[in-house]
Design a protein around this motif. Structure first.
Motif, short mmCIF file in Angstrom:
data_model
loop_
_atom_site.label_atom_id
_atom_site.label_comp_id
_atom_site.label_asym_id
_atom_site.label_seq_id
_atom_site.Cartn_x
_atom_site.Cartn_y
_atom_site.Cartn_z
N SER A 7 0.80 -1.22 0.00
CA SER A 7 0.00 0.00 0.00
C SER A 7 0.84 1.27 0.00
CB SER A 7 -0.94 0.01 1.22
OG SER A 7 -1.80 -1.11 1.20
N GLY A 8 2.15 1.15 0.00
CA GLY A 8 3.00 2.34 -0.02
C GLY A 8 3.51 2.66 -1.42
N PHE A 38 18.40 0.28 -0.41
CA PHE A 38 17.24 1.08 0.00
C PHE A 38 15.98 0.25 0.18
CE2 PHE A 38 19.91 4.54 -1.44
CZ PHE A 38 19.63 5.54 -0.52
N ILE A 39 16.11 -1.07 0.14
CA ILE A 39 14.94 -1.91 0.41
C ILE A 39 14.48 -1.74 1.85
CG2 ILE A 39 16.14 -4.00 1.18
CD1 ILE A 39 14.20 -5.59 -0.60
N PHE A 40 15.37 -1.23 2.69
CA PHE A 40 14.99 -0.96 4.09
C PHE A 40 13.89 0.09 4.17
CE2 PHE A 40 15.70 1.15 8.22
CZ PHE A 40 15.56 0.06 9.06
N THR A 41 13.84 1.02 3.21
CA THR A 41 12.79 2.04 3.24
C THR A 41 11.42 1.42 2.99
OG1 THR A 41 13.08 2.54 0.88
CG2 THR A 41 14.42 3.78 2.45
N THR A 42 11.35 0.32 2.24
CA THR A 42 10.07 -0.35 2.04
C THR A 42 9.53 -0.88 3.36
OG1 THR A 42 10.79 -1.01 -0.18
CG2 THR A 42 8.92 -2.18 0.76
N ILE A 43 10.43 -1.42 4.18
CA ILE A 43 10.00 -1.90 5.50
C ILE A 43 9.50 -0.73 6.34
CG2 ILE A 43 10.75 -3.14 7.56
CD1 ILE A 43 12.96 -4.39 5.85
N GLY A 44 10.24 0.38 6.33
CA GLY A 44 9.85 1.53 7.15
C GLY A 44 8.55 2.15 6.72
N GLU A 45 8.31 2.21 5.40
CA GLU A 45 7.09 2.85 4.91
C GLU A 45 5.87 1.97 5.04
OE1 GLU A 45 5.34 4.89 0.79
OE2 GLU A 45 7.48 4.46 1.01
N GLU A 46 5.99 0.67 4.74
CA GLU A 46 4.81 -0.18 4.71
C GLU A 46 4.58 -0.97 5.98
OE1 GLU A 46 4.49 -0.73 -0.11
OE2 GLU A 46 4.95 -2.50 1.12
N LEU A 47 5.60 -1.10 6.82
CA LEU A 47 5.43 -1.77 8.11
C LEU A 47 5.67 -0.84 9.29
CD1 LEU A 47 7.13 -5.22 7.39
CD2 LEU A 47 4.71 -4.63 7.29
#
Length: 524
Positions: A336-337, A350-359
């Motif tokens: 959903s992000g 930068f896959i870490f930003t996916t965790i921060g934004e969506e989780l």
């Protein structure tokens, strides 16, 4: 008693394997739940191939479990499930990002529309198979102790290989290309160099632990013993200068300093290493344009949006901060992000930003705790080992993993400059995944030795013979000693009267104590 203790140890080891199997099932189920949630958010339906993906991941984890059960029965029950969970969760994130990158870049026609998850899945099978092969073929971790210098030579060759590359990749020279495939050799160098450090420090720790002169209240090492540290420092700076690879340089030098402190227990080595690392990085960051640009982007990430700004500053550090800030506490939900806005590196560091934004913060904390738990199991293994080589090797592998996570997460969140390293297990990249699974296999073998020492008692030594009584003087002379009579009990004193008083003898009295021996005839 010995057989009872040994049987109890084996029962406890079998219980650990049962716990490991249960955790593997849980890890696979959680990863499949992530696939389902992301698919429902992106398309409104279950993702295609969900059953095949689940069965493949479960079968791979099951084969690895059987290998550990057979060839490392005393291993830590958490190391393998943690590796499987991180790998499976990385596939969830990559599959989710592939959908968004394809939708966003199909019209542009650039390479970012190409999926990364299928290639990563192939590397998952290769990596886990390599880990299983190491567990099966290597009988004991001391096998690597024989080849530490050979591994060091190979590591230096791999480390220098990207310098000959004719072109850069995203500003750094970290890749080599063979037969149409690209490899990142520094990922394998960190494993080989850790094995070499363990062997070298085990042999030289006594010399390195010698104290030198005191400077400002701190005892510095002797000059001739600081040579290896200076050599490693110079090599790390050469990597930083010629390959413009800040992450590899920091990990390379940091692992050596951590292992050096564990081997010598001297804080002065840590202080000296930090000063050398900061000083060298400051000098190179000033004179080398690519590294200088990363430092400027770290210090002023929002300058990219100014009309006039340094061309070395990219939009990614600022986009990463926006993405992490969007997640708040619980995130927008998987799928959903908008993490694909980060650009070309959204599926690597930068896959870490996916965790921060969506989780959200909760998801970031959970993932970091999984990393911390894996590192803690490695350090716990180091504490339980009895041989110095294994203790240093487990510590070095744990430190290498911790440092890489720190430089990647710190770079994305703005704590340290960006390094371009891949986030272990989660980011796309076959070299990184293979190297990290080899580290997992080494930690499993090390923990097997540690658990065997703790759970399986050693053979007891034979009952010692009773000590012989110390011979007396007559024994040494070959005659039987005279029997000793018990010491006489002192009688009550008899009052002396003038009538009963005996005349004093003029003969001298013997001063020898009378302890039951026959009277001395010379005493009169």
């Amino acid at each position: 008693m010995h057989s009872t203790a040994r049987g109890e140890g084996r029962r406890l080891a079998a219980r650990h394997r049962t716990i490991e199997l249960g955790l593997l099932v849980f890890a696979v189920v959680v990863c499949l739940a992530g696939h389902v949630e992301a698919g429902l958010a992106l398309t409104g339906s279950l993702p295609p191939g969900l059953l095949v993906h689940g069965l493949s991941l479960g079968a791979l984890a099951g084969v690895a479990h059987l290998a550990v059960r057979r060839f490392a029965p005393y291993a830590d029950p958490l190391i393998l499930p943690l590796g499987v969970f991180l790998t499976g969760f990385g596939l969830v994130l990559l599959d989710r990002l592939d959908f968004s990158y394809k939708a966003a870049h199909s019209a542009k026609g650039d390479y970012q529309k190409l999926p990364a998850a299928p290639s990563q899945l192939m590397w998952v099978f290769i990596s886990v198979a390599a880990a299983i092969a190491l567990i099966v073929l290597v009988k004991h971790h001391r096998f690597f102790q024989r080849y530490v210098y050979l591994l060091m030579a190979g590591a230096l060759i791999l480390l220098a290989a990207p310098v000959a590359s004719p072109s850069d990749s995203f500003g750094a020279k970290r890749w080599i290309r063979l037969f149409g495939l690209s490899f990142e050799p520094d990922e394998f160098v960190k494993v080989a160099i850790t094995i070499f450090f363990a062997g070298y420090l085990m042999a030289s720790r006594d010399a390195l632990a010698l104290a030198g002169r005191k400077v400002w209240g701190m005892t510095l090492p002797r000059g001739r013993h600081a040579g290896p540290v200076l050599a490693i420092w110079v090599v790390s700076l050469l990597v930083l200068i010629f390959e413009r690879d800040l992450g590899t340089s920091l990990i390379f030098f940091g692992v050596f300093i951590v292992m050096l402190y564990v081997a010598t227990e001297r804080t002065s080595w840590v202080v000296l290493g930090l000063l050398m690392a900061v000083g060298g990085a400051a000098v190179v960051g000033t004179v080398e344009p690519h590294v200088h640009g990363r430092v400027e982007a770290w210090l002023h990430p929002l300058d990219y949006y100014k009309p006039v700004h340094d061309k070395a500053i990219s939009e990614q550090p600022a986009e990463a901060l926006f993405s992490l800030g969007t997640g708040h506490l619980t995130g927008t939900g998987l799928g959903s992000g908008r993490p694909w806005l980060i650009g070309f590196a959204g599926r690597s560091d930068f896959i870490f930003t996916t965790i921060g934004e969506e989780l959200g913060l909760a998801g970031v904390t959970a993932v970091l705790l999984v990393y911390v738990l894996l590192i803690q199991r490695g350090l716990r293994t180091a504490v339980g080992l009895t041989d110095p080589f294994g203790k240093l090797l487990a510590t070095g592998l744990s430190a290498a993993l911790a440092l890489q996570i720190f430089v990647v997460v710190g770079g994305v969140s703005g704590l340290v400059p960006l390094t371009g390293k891949a986030l272990p297990f989660l980011a796309a990249g076959g070299s990184s995944l293979l190297a990290n699974w080899l580290m997992v296999a080494l930690l499993i073998k090390l923990s097997d030795s540690s658990g065997r020492t703790a759970l399986e008692p050693a053979q007891p030594s034979p009952e010692p013979l009773p000590a012989r009584a110390r011979p007396t003087g007559s024994d040494r002379a070959g005659t039987d000693p005279a029997p000793r009579s018990p010491a006489p009990t002192p009688a009550a004193p008899i009052p002396v009267t003038p009538q009963s008083a005996a005349p004093q003898s003029s003969a001298p009295q013997s001063s020898a104590p009378q302890y039951g021996y026959p009277p001395n005839p010379a005493a009169g």
